[in-house]
Design an enzyme around this catalytic site. Structure first.
Site: not given
Ligand code: R5P
Length: 311
Positions: A191, A221, A223
């Site tokens: 990203k 979290d 998603g």
């Molecule tokens: C970040 O470093 C974690 O490994 C997850 O990628 C992150 O917490 C996912 O968060 P979300 O579902 O809010 O994008």
């Protein structure tokens, strides 16, 4: 040995106790009218090897406080050894200072657990392996990878698989899973936001066209990470995308986001108790880690090797 639980994930604690063929310790963890937590252990734990199962998912602060007070109750009841079994270790994402004048809350939480009186910690897929070093007591970090790899083989084994890390930080985890899947090829979603305010660009490192992609991460979290990665993979020619994530934090509208996404399915472990919404989703499936955690507990109690569980 005693297996005791707070209120955070009773189904998992019961399943662990069932694996070990012992009853859950009779204890009550209640709230006073002002929400203060009160713990009472209704059986003798003097001289016992107590394993206290309490992941610190939502509501994170309440569950953490329950864990600390349960540890204190066990200590004051003269337990011989107290192991904090924290399958999901909340606050783990705050493992460094993201900017000046910010806390390292993962270290603070590690200090709190230790100061409360835990002798050991047992966690699953810590957000970063080095969080083990935040504790000055023995800390075992289990991996859900064997459970996931077995499920992937059974469900998707026939397909042309590619394991994908949704960000650069998760490559080590993804590579470890790819190794368990007969050295499946690996891709990475990179990203980039070139300038503040500009939208993120997703570059895929690896040739995903024609492949069935398995996204691997420790936490889902909101998603957002997963759904954006799934879109980018499909735009780059992937045939399908499924996700295997250890900890289903699934805050806010995450379940609706997953349901409306292009993911074939999201597979999570039961390290955090599934919400009603997650249980009702036909896109989300849970794998239990109770036998994995139960076996690790048995080995800690027997003083035999835990690492050999992952050979
Ligand atoms: C970040 O470093 C974690 O490994 C997850 O990628 C992150 O917490 C996912 O968060 P979300 O579902 O809010 O994008």
């Amino acid at each position: 040995m005693k297996i005791m639980s707070g209120n955070s994930n009773l189904p998992l604690a019961r399943a662990i106790a069932a694996y070990l063929e012992i009853p859950l310790t009779d204890a009550s963890v209640r709230r006073f009218a002002d929400e203060e937590i009160f713990v009472e252990i209704h059986e003798n734990v003097r001289g016992e090897d107590v394993f206290l199962v309490q992941p610190t998912g939502y509501p994170a602060n309440d569950n953490l406080m329950e864990l600390l007070i349960c540890i204190d109750a066990c200590k004051r009841a003269s337990a011989k050894r107290i192991t904090a079994v924290v399958p999901y270790f909340g606050y783990a994402r705050q493992d460094r200072k993201p900017g000046p004048r910010t806390p390292i809350s993962a270290k603070l939480v590690a200090n709190l657990i230790t100061e409360a009186g835990a002798d050991r910690v047992l966690a699953v897929d810590l957000h970063a392996g080095q969080i083990q070093g935040f504790f000055d007591i023995p800390t075992d970090n289990l991996y859900a990878a064997p459970v996931m790899a077995a499920d992937i083989q059974a469900r998707y084994g026939e397909r042309d698989l590619m394991v994908v890390s949704p960000d650069v930080g998760g490559v080590v985890r993804a590579r470890a899973l790819a190794k368990r899947l007969d050295n499946a090829p690996l891709a990475i979603v990179d990203k980039r936001r070139d300038r503040p305010g500009e939208s993120e660009v997703m570059n895929i490192i690896g040739e995903v066209a024609g492949r069935h992609c398995i996204l691997i991460d420790d936490i889902v979290d909101s998603g957002g990470t997963l759904c954006n990665a799934a879109d980018a993979l499909l735009e780059n020619g992937a045939k399908s995308v499924a996700a295997y994530i250890t900890h289903g934090v699934l805050s806010g509208g995450a379940v609706a986001r997953i349901d409306g996404s292009k993911l074939e399915e999201l597979v999570i472990s039961d390290s955090i108790q599934l919400t009603e919404a997650a249980l009702a989703s036909n896109r989300i499936r849970a794998l239990t880690i109770a036998p994995l955690v139960g076996e690790a507990i048995r080995r800690i109690a027997d003083e035999s090797s835990v690492s050999s569980l992952f050979d």
